[in-house]
Write an enzyme that holds these catalytic residues in place. Structure first.
Site, PDB file in Angstrom:
ATOM      1  N   ASN A 169      -4.279  62.879  85.933  1.00 19.71           N
ATOM      2  CA  ASN A 169      -3.440  64.075  85.738  1.00 19.71           C
ATOM      3  C   ASN A 169      -3.946  65.193  86.631  1.00 19.71           C
ATOM      4  O   ASN A 169      -5.142  65.324  86.888  1.00 19.71           O
ATOM      5  CB  ASN A 169      -3.533  64.522  84.267  1.00 19.71           C
ATOM      6  CG  ASN A 169      -2.718  65.770  83.990  1.00 19.71           C
ATOM      7  OD1 ASN A 169      -1.541  65.862  84.382  1.00 19.71           O
ATOM      8  ND2 ASN A 169      -3.317  66.751  83.338  1.00 19.71           N
ATOM      9  N   HIS A 219      -4.140  69.296  86.878  1.00 17.76           N
ATOM     10  CA  HIS A 219      -4.051  70.479  86.017  1.00 17.76           C
ATOM     11  C   HIS A 219      -4.380  71.728  86.839  1.00 17.76           C
ATOM     12  O   HIS A 219      -5.352  71.730  87.596  1.00 17.76           O
ATOM     13  CB  HIS A 219      -5.007  70.352  84.827  1.00 17.76           C
ATOM     14  CG  HIS A 219      -4.872  71.494  83.875  1.00 17.76           C
ATOM     15  ND1 HIS A 219      -3.821  71.576  82.976  1.00 17.76           N
ATOM     16  CD2 HIS A 219      -5.591  72.628  83.725  1.00 17.76           C
ATOM     17  CE1 HIS A 219      -3.929  72.708  82.293  1.00 17.76           C
ATOM     18  NE2 HIS A 219      -4.985  73.360  82.727  1.00 17.76           N
ATOM     19  N   SER A 256       6.747  69.452  93.636  1.00 14.60           N
ATOM     20  CA  SER A 256       6.085  69.808  94.898  1.00 14.60           C
ATOM     21  C   SER A 256       4.835  68.956  95.119  1.00 14.60           C
ATOM     22  O   SER A 256       4.469  68.671  96.268  1.00 14.60           O
ATOM     23  CB  SER A 256       5.744  71.300  94.936  1.00 14.60           C
ATOM     24  OG  SER A 256       4.702  71.602  94.042  1.00 14.60           O
ATOM     25  N   ASN A 257       4.173  68.544  94.050  1.00 13.89           N
ATOM     26  CA  ASN A 257       2.992  67.693  94.216  1.00 13.89           C
ATOM     27  C   ASN A 257       3.369  66.260  94.565  1.00 13.89           C
ATOM     28  O   ASN A 257       2.689  65.621  95.374  1.00 13.89           O
ATOM     29  CB  ASN A 257       2.108  67.759  92.973  1.00 13.89           C
ATOM     30  CG  ASN A 257       1.352  69.067  92.924  1.00 13.89           C
ATOM     31  OD1 ASN A 257       0.389  69.255  93.656  1.00 13.89           O
ATOM     32  ND2 ASN A 257       1.835  70.010  92.111  1.00 13.89           N
ATOM     33  N   ARG A 276       4.303  66.271  79.015  1.00  9.90           N
ATOM     34  CA  ARG A 276       4.321  65.658  77.685  1.00  9.90           C
ATOM     35  C   ARG A 276       2.931  65.161  77.335  1.00  9.90           C
ATOM     36  O   ARG A 276       2.221  64.648  78.201  1.00  9.90           O
ATOM     37  CB  ARG A 276       5.254  64.441  77.639  1.00  9.90           C
ATOM     38  CG  ARG A 276       6.664  64.848  77.438  1.00  9.90           C
ATOM     39  CD  ARG A 276       7.610  63.684  77.487  1.00  9.90           C
ATOM     40  NE  ARG A 276       8.922  64.267  77.435  1.00  9.90           N
ATOM     41  CZ  ARG A 276       9.597  64.506  76.323  1.00  9.90           C
ATOM     42  NH1 ARG A 276       9.129  64.116  75.156  1.00  9.90           N
ATOM     43  NH2 ARG A 276      10.761  65.096  76.358  1.00  9.90           N
TER      44      ARG A 276
END
Ligand code: GAR
Length: 193
Positions: free
Chosen positions: A109, A111, A12-13, A93
């Protein structure tokens, strides 16, 4: 700025990034490739929808980290895409030194918590169970410390009385879908200055 997206899940991102690009809201950034470590991941189906190459890369031999032959395969493929930025959008990962130094300073990233609170798996569930009244999402540079790199930006989500975990998760995801494309756009404009 050539962007490669890595993801393991529904994507979705990645979809939010591609939609921002279609709406000319991604600055000077262009998504040139999607890679997944999961052959059936929803994120791979976005490729055909948005006209971006998308491929599974075998991450073996490890289950939760990217190291060894799988790491080499990812490095080679991302290098071949001439990536200026590697975006982890639900890539589940742990990255190791060889990968990090291959793309030093170029990996970000997403989060689903306000780091440094609730790093690791299930950031939304951790925050919900702890009973915090404010949580959110974070985009940060990736370093060897899991979820510990320099923070680029955060968005705040209020936990309202009566919010279920599902309601909270939807609110955090909605905030992520705004934050990640905005950070990428901003980085691309800094890079092209
Ligand atoms: C997102 O909520 C992202 O923050 C999270 O995985 C989800 C991926 O969703 N990432 C992590 O938890 C990384 N530690 P998506 O596949 O729909 O974009």
């Amino acid at each position: 700025m050539r962007v490669v997206i890595l993801g393991s899940g529904r994507g979705s991102n990645a979809e939010a990034i591609l939609q921002a690009q279609q709406a000319h809201g991604l600055g000077a950034a262009k998504v040139v490739q999607i890679f997944s470590d999961q052959p059936g991941a929803g994120i791979l189906a976005l490729g055909a929808r948005f006209g971006v190459p998308a491929a599974f890369i075998d991450p073996a031999p490890f289950k939760t980290k990217l190291e060894g032959e799988g790491e080499d395969r990812f490095i080679e493929a991302i290098r071949a895409s001439s990536a200026d930025l590697v975006v982890l959008a639900g890539f589940m990962r742990v990255l190791k030194p060889k990968f990090l130094s291959a793309f030093a300073g170029k990996i970000i990233n997403l989060h689903p918590s306000l780091l440094p609170s609730f790093p690791g798996l299930d950031g939304i569930g951790q925050a919900f169970r702890r009973g915090v009244k404010v949580t959110g999402c974070t985009v940060h540079y990736v370093t060897l410390e899991v979820d510990g790199g320099p923070i680029l930006d955060q968005a705040v989500v209020r936990v309202d009385a009566g919010d279920t975990l599902e309601v909270l998760a939807n609110k955090v995801h909605a905030a992520e879908h705004e934050l990640l494309p905005a950070v990428i756009a901003k980085l691309s404009l800094q890079l092209t200055k």
